[in-house]
Design an enzyme around this catalytic site. Structure first.
Site, PDB file in Angstrom:
ATOM      1  CG  ASP A 102      -1.966   0.748   1.223  1.00 19.74           C
ATOM      2  OD1 ASP A 102      -2.503   1.411   0.319  1.00 19.74           O
ATOM      3  OD2 ASP A 102      -2.431   1.273   2.369  1.00 19.74           O
ATOM      4  NE  ARG A 164      -5.661 -12.006   9.599  1.00 14.90           N
ATOM      5  CZ  ARG A 164      -5.039 -11.167   9.244  1.00 14.90           C
ATOM      6  NH1 ARG A 164      -4.633 -10.735   8.104  1.00 14.90           N
ATOM      7  NH2 ARG A 164      -4.580 -10.027  10.207  1.00 14.90           N
TER       8      ARG A 164
HETATM    9  P1  IMP Z   1       1.798  -0.455   3.825  1.00 10.31           P
HETATM   10  O1  IMP Z   1       2.918  -0.472   4.927  1.00 10.31           O
HETATM   11  O2  IMP Z   1       1.225   0.655   3.803  1.00 10.31           O
HETATM   12  O3  IMP Z   1       2.403  -0.908   2.370  1.00 10.31           O
HETATM   13  O4  IMP Z   1       0.833  -1.426   4.469  1.00 10.31           O
HETATM   14  C1  IMP Z   1       1.028  -2.937   3.995  1.00 10.31           C
HETATM   15  C2  IMP Z   1      -0.090  -3.667   4.697  1.00 10.31           C
HETATM   16  O5  IMP Z   1      -1.251  -2.897   5.055  1.00 10.31           O
HETATM   17  C3  IMP Z   1      -0.314  -4.927   4.199  1.00 10.31           C
HETATM   18  O6  IMP Z   1       0.693  -6.258   4.469  1.00 10.31           O
HETATM   19  C4  IMP Z   1      -1.855  -5.292   4.654  1.00 10.31           C
HETATM   20  O7  IMP Z   1      -1.402  -5.915   5.872  1.00 10.31           O
HETATM   21  C5  IMP Z   1      -2.290  -3.755   5.073  1.00 10.31           C
HETATM   22  N1  IMP Z   1      -3.144  -3.369   3.780  1.00 10.31           N
HETATM   23  C6  IMP Z   1      -2.934  -2.310   3.005  1.00 10.31           C
HETATM   24  N2  IMP Z   1      -3.706  -2.202   2.257  1.00 10.31           N
HETATM   25  C7  IMP Z   1      -5.053  -3.102   2.725  1.00 10.31           C
HETATM   26  C8  IMP Z   1      -6.201  -3.261   2.259  1.00 10.31           C
HETATM   27  O8  IMP Z   1      -6.628  -3.039   1.411  1.00 10.31           O
HETATM   28  N3  IMP Z   1      -6.827  -4.607   2.835  1.00 10.31           N
HETATM   29  C9  IMP Z   1      -6.337  -5.183   3.929  1.00 10.31           C
HETATM   30  N4  IMP Z   1      -5.165  -4.829   4.498  1.00 10.31           N
HETATM   31  C10 IMP Z   1      -4.234  -4.020   3.617  1.00 10.31           C
END
Ligand code: IMP
Ligand code: MG
Length: 179
Positions: A102, A164
């Site tokens: 994300d 999940r």
């Molecule tokens: P980042 O550090 O913002 O890249 O977040 C990564 C983590 O956020 C992923 O491993 C997920 O656990 C969570 N995440 C990000 N987007 C989503 C989503 O749309 N649904 C569920 N979990 C998400």
């Protein structure tokens, strides 16, 4: 659970077909290498197990658990290591398995954390990527699907630890997480 899903974005079959393609690439790229697949708990568990099952060369598996979200749908920017690797990664070819990238903050932190450990290589496979929300640049070697900026659940992905176990990836209805 199904009443909370606005739309099925990726069916079980679409996911598995893509997993098989990625596993074939990995099996070719890592032939003769010392492959260690590292699943990031808990989100990547279903994806990681399908990938591993379809890899045709010898490989080891391990897991790490990290937390960055708490119970909210927005990143906190704070990454905690809840479970570290069981064994040394020195000299090994590491493939980190993520469910979704994300902002990229979680993986950026994890990569920096693991870099000190003298692996031969560290690469990333992610099932999903949301490019629109990226805050830090992450070099992803294998990616399943680019997805829109929506909150997704299923096939390992959760909202507040729910959903999940859905076998597909669905878009969560806004009223479920915007309260
Ligand atoms: P980042 O550090 O913002 O890249 O977040 C990564 C983590 O956020 C992923 O491993 C997920 O656990 C969570 N995440 C990000 N987007 C989503 C989503 O749309 N649904 C569920 N979990 C998400
Ligand atoms: Mg995760």
């Amino acid at each position: 659970m199904i009443k909370d899903i606005k739309k099925v974005l990726l069916t079980e079959e679409e996911i598995l077909n893509r997993v098989k393609e990625l596993a074939a690439e990995i099996s070719k790229d890592y032939n003769e290498k010392d492959l260690l697949v590292v699943g990031i708990l808990k989100g990547s568990v279903l994806f990681a197990s399908d990938v591993i099952k379809n890899i045709t060369i010898p490989c080891q598996i391990d897991f790490m658990a990290v937390s960055s979200y708490g119970n909210s749908s927005e990143t906190s920017g704070i990454v905690r290591i809840l479970k570290d690797l069981d064994h040394s990664i020195e000299g090994k070819d590491i493939l980190i398995v993520e469910d979704i990238i994300d902002s990229g903050v979680t993986l950026d932190y994890l990569l920096k954390y693991l870099k000190a450990r003298k692996a031969n290589s560290i690469e990333i496979i992610t099932l999903l990527t949301k490019p629109a929300r990226r805050k830090v640049d992450i070099n992803v070697k294998y990616c399943g699907f680019e997805v829109p900026d929506e909150f997704l659940v299923g096939y390992g992905l959760d909202f507040a630890e729910k959903y999940r176990n859905l076998p597909y990836i669905g878009i969560l209805k806004e009223e479920v997480y915007k309260n």
